[in-house]
Design an enzyme around this catalytic site. Sequence first.
Site, PDB file in Angstrom:
ATOM      1  N   ARG A   1      -3.068   6.250   0.790  1.00  0.00           N
ATOM      2  CA  ARG A   1      -3.203   6.334   2.239  1.00  0.00           C
ATOM      3  C   ARG A   1      -2.456   7.433   2.955  1.00  0.00           C
ATOM      4  NH1 ARG A   1      -3.511   0.264   4.774  1.00  0.00           N
ATOM      5  NH2 ARG A   1      -5.678  -0.056   4.237  1.00  0.00           N
TER       6      ARG A   1
ATOM      7  N   ASP B   1      -7.121  -1.552  -7.340  1.00  0.00           N
ATOM      8  CA  ASP B   1      -7.690  -2.219  -6.164  1.00  0.00           C
ATOM      9  C   ASP B   1      -8.032  -3.650  -6.552  1.00  0.00           C
ATOM     10  OD1 ASP B   1      -8.797  -1.672  -3.298  1.00  0.00           O
ATOM     11  OD2 ASP B   1     -10.295  -2.909  -4.294  1.00  0.00           O
TER      12      ASP B   1
ATOM     13  N   ARG C   1       0.835  -1.212   0.000  1.00  0.00           N
ATOM     14  CA  ARG C   1       0.000   0.000   0.000  1.00  0.00           C
ATOM     15  C   ARG C   1       0.866   1.257   0.000  1.00  0.00           C
ATOM     16  NH1 ARG C   1      -5.187  -1.633   1.331  1.00  0.00           N
ATOM     17  NH2 ARG C   1      -5.720   0.218   0.214  1.00  0.00           N
TER      18      ARG C   1
ATOM     19  N   ARG D   1      -6.547  12.755  -5.048  1.00  0.00           N
ATOM     20  CA  ARG D   1      -7.876  12.239  -4.692  1.00  0.00           C
ATOM     21  C   ARG D   1      -8.892  13.347  -4.438  1.00  0.00           C
ATOM     22  NH1 ARG D   1     -11.162  10.063  -3.946  1.00  0.00           N
ATOM     23  NH2 ARG D   1     -11.439   8.657  -2.185  1.00  0.00           N
TER      24      ARG D   1
ATOM     25  N   TYR E   1     -15.705 -10.158   0.009  1.00  0.00           N
ATOM     26  CA  TYR E   1     -16.365  -8.891  -0.332  1.00  0.00           C
ATOM     27  C   TYR E   1     -17.645  -9.128  -1.139  1.00  0.00           C
ATOM     28  CZ  TYR E   1     -12.301  -6.552   1.523  1.00  0.00           C
ATOM     29  OH  TYR E   1     -11.323  -6.112   2.379  1.00  0.00           O
TER      30      TYR E   1
HETATM   31  O1  1CP Z   1      -0.169   1.265  -2.709  1.00  0.00           O
HETATM   32  C1  1CP Z   1      -1.387   1.123  -2.763  1.00  0.00           C
HETATM   33  O2  1CP Z   1      -2.224   1.612  -1.980  1.00  0.00           O
HETATM   34  C2  1CP Z   1      -1.712   0.286  -3.923  1.00  0.00           C
HETATM   35  C3  1CP Z   1      -3.041   0.111  -4.340  1.00  0.00           C
HETATM   36  C4  1CP Z   1      -3.987  -0.787  -3.577  1.00  0.00           C
HETATM   37  C5  1CP Z   1      -3.875  -2.159  -3.292  1.00  0.00           C
HETATM   38  C6  1CP Z   1      -2.686  -3.062  -3.520  1.00  0.00           C
HETATM   39  C7  1CP Z   1      -5.245  -0.344  -3.145  1.00  0.00           C
HETATM   40  C8  1CP Z   1      -5.731   1.041  -3.249  1.00  0.00           C
HETATM   41  N1  1CP Z   1      -5.923  -1.447  -2.674  1.00  0.00           N
HETATM   42  C9  1CP Z   1      -5.094  -2.552  -2.726  1.00  0.00           C
HETATM   43  C10 1CP Z   1      -5.418  -3.926  -2.345  1.00  0.00           C
HETATM   44  C11 1CP Z   1      -6.568  -4.186  -1.466  1.00  0.00           C
HETATM   45  N2  1CP Z   1      -7.814  -3.614  -1.491  1.00  0.00           N
HETATM   46  C12 1CP Z   1      -6.585  -5.193  -0.482  1.00  0.00           C
HETATM   47  C13 1CP Z   1      -5.433  -6.145  -0.222  1.00  0.00           C
HETATM   48  C14 1CP Z   1      -4.346  -5.512   0.542  1.00  0.00           C
HETATM   49  C15 1CP Z   1      -4.610  -5.192   1.989  1.00  0.00           C
HETATM   50  O3  1CP Z   1      -5.024  -6.097   2.724  1.00  0.00           O
HETATM   51  O4  1CP Z   1      -4.353  -4.047   2.380  1.00  0.00           O
HETATM   52  C16 1CP Z   1      -7.841  -5.190   0.126  1.00  0.00           C
HETATM   53  C17 1CP Z   1      -8.325  -6.089   1.247  1.00  0.00           C
HETATM   54  C18 1CP Z   1      -8.622  -4.182  -0.518  1.00  0.00           C
HETATM   55  C19 1CP Z   1     -10.031  -3.848  -0.249  1.00  0.00           C
HETATM   56  C20 1CP Z   1     -10.186  -2.411   0.043  1.00  0.00           C
HETATM   57  N3  1CP Z   1     -10.185  -1.446  -0.928  1.00  0.00           N
HETATM   58  C21 1CP Z   1     -10.304  -1.786   1.296  1.00  0.00           C
HETATM   59  C22 1CP Z   1     -10.378  -2.489   2.648  1.00  0.00           C
HETATM   60  C23 1CP Z   1     -11.801  -2.664   3.047  1.00  0.00           C
HETATM   61  C24 1CP Z   1     -11.957  -3.469   4.344  1.00  0.00           C
HETATM   62  O5  1CP Z   1     -12.214  -4.672   4.253  1.00  0.00           O
HETATM   63  O6  1CP Z   1     -11.850  -2.873   5.416  1.00  0.00           O
HETATM   64  C25 1CP Z   1     -10.358  -0.405   1.066  1.00  0.00           C
HETATM   65  C26 1CP Z   1     -10.490   0.693   2.087  1.00  0.00           C
HETATM   66  C27 1CP Z   1     -10.289  -0.213  -0.347  1.00  0.00           C
HETATM   67  C28 1CP Z   1     -10.276   1.069  -1.085  1.00  0.00           C
HETATM   68  C29 1CP Z   1      -8.926   1.504  -1.468  1.00  0.00           C
HETATM   69  N4  1CP Z   1      -8.065   0.754  -2.247  1.00  0.00           N
HETATM   70  C30 1CP Z   1      -6.887   1.449  -2.430  1.00  0.00           C
HETATM   71  C31 1CP Z   1      -7.017   2.698  -1.749  1.00  0.00           C
HETATM   72  C32 1CP Z   1      -5.965   3.790  -1.727  1.00  0.00           C
HETATM   73  C33 1CP Z   1      -8.288   2.715  -1.155  1.00  0.00           C
HETATM   74  C34 1CP Z   1      -8.904   3.863  -0.346  1.00  0.00           C
HETATM   75  C35 1CP Z   1      -9.738   4.651  -1.289  1.00  0.00           C
HETATM   76  C36 1CP Z   1      -9.453   6.116  -1.281  1.00  0.00           C
HETATM   77  O7  1CP Z   1      -8.386   6.606  -1.683  1.00  0.00           O
HETATM   78  O8  1CP Z   1     -10.409   6.811  -0.881  1.00  0.00           O
END
Ligand code: 1CP
Length: 341
Positions: free
Chosen positions: A27, A72, A23, A36, A148
Site C-alpha cells: 500500500r 492475501d 497491512r 509491483r 467475497y
Molecule cells: O501488509 C500487508 O499488506 C500484508 C498483506 C495483506 C493482508 C494481510 C494483503 C495484501 N491483504 C491482506 C488481507 C486482506 N485482503 C483483508 C483483511 C485485512 C483488511 O481488512 O485490510 C481483506 C479484506 C482483503 C481483501 C482484499 N485484497 C482487498 C479489499 C477489497 C475490498 O473489499 O474492498 C484488496 C484491495 C486486496 C488486494 C490486496 N491484498 C494485499 C494488497 C497489497 C492488495 C492490493 C493489490 C496490489 O498491490 O495491487
Amino acid sequence: MNQRFLQACRGESVDRPPVWMMRQAGRYLPEYRAVREKVSFLELCKSPDLLCEVTLQPIERYRFDAAILFSDIMVPLEAMGIDLTFNPGPVIGDPIRSRKQVEALRVPDPRESVPYVLEGVRLLRRELESRGVPLIGFAGAPYTLATYLVEGSGAKQFTWLGRFLAHDESAGLLLLEKLTQTVAAYLEAQVDAGAQAVQIFDTWAGNLGREEFRRYCLPFVREIVQRISGRVPVIYFPKGCSAFLEDVSEAGADVVGIDWQLPVDECWQRLGGSSVQGNLHPVTLFGPESHVRSKTRAILDVGGGRGHIFNLGHGVLPGTPVEAVGWMVDEVVNWRPPWAV
Ligand code: 1CP
C-alpha cells in the site's frame, strides 16, 4: 529474539507494548510499489523470494516488533475450485450462489495447493532470526471470505450473501464449514512451517448483528482457534464488533484486535482476560507530527503495559506518509509505563 510481541500475546508483562501495523507491507511503501511495477499481485503472492522481500520491507524501515507474512486472505481459496483474480481487490469468476456450487468446492491440502506460501514462511523465519523479529501468519475468517465468494468482489451491503443465507441457510452454513476446514488446515500448515502467531481477519463481521455474529462467525472461528491456540497465540480481529465484545470473547482467542470505537481499557474489561491489539485510527497518520504523537501517546496511556499490542484500528491506508508511521513507532518504542519511570 525480541520476545515482546509473543509475551504480550500471552498477557505477560513487557517493558513497553510491542508495535506492528496491519497491512504494513503493501500500500504505502515506495519500495513495495517498485516491486509491483514488475509483477502482478498474484505473481508476487506465488513467489517465495518476492513475498519474503516485501514482508521484510517495513522491518528494514521501522522498528516494528513483528513481521506479517505478505499474501492475501483469498490466496488459499483458489484451490477450492475458485476462479480468482485481483483488480485491485479480489474478483471471483463464478460467484458461489447455489448449493450445487458449494457442494463442488474442495477442501485442499495446503502443502499441495500453496507450497509457495509455506516456502515463504520458512525463508522468512531464516531471514527474521538474525533480526530477532517474530513472524505472524494469517488467514481470513470464514464469514469474511464468504462475502467475497458470494458477492464476487468487494461489496458494501453483502446483499447476495444475505439473500443466500435467507433462502438456503444450510447451504450457506456448509460453505462456512468448508471455509473453516480450509482455513484451519492452512493456518496449521503455516505454524508447521514456522509462523509464531497467527491473525484471523474478520473484516466484515461488523456488518452482522449480535445474533447473526453468534450464528455465522462465532462457532466457525472458535473451531479454528481451538485447533491453533495450543500451539501459537491466535489474534482474532472482528472489525466493527465493539457493541458485543462479550460475545467476541467466546471465540477464545489469545488476543482480540479492536477498531477505534472504544478505548483499550474498556475493551479489556469487556473481554475479560484476553490481550487487546489496536487501536489508532489509520486516518490519524495523515495529521501533523504533534497530532500523530499525541494520539499515539493517548492510546498508550490507557493501554500500555501488560496485555496490549499497539496497532492501528484497521489497515494502514494507501497514501499514508511514510514519516508519520515513523513518528507513531517512535512514540511507542520510547514509551514506558508510569510505574517504570
Ligand atoms: O501488509 C500487508 O499488506 C500484508 C498483506 C495483506 C493482508 C494481510 C494483503 C495484501 N491483504 C491482506 C488481507 C486482506 N485482503 C483483508 C483483511 C485485512 C483488511 O481488512 O485490510 C481483506 C479484506 C482483503 C481483501 C482484499 N485484497 C482487498 C479489499 C477489497 C475490498 O473489499 O474492498 C484488496 C484491495 C486486496 C488486494 C490486496 N491484498 C494485499 C494488497 C497489497 C492488495 C492490493 C493489490 C496490489 O498491490 O495491487
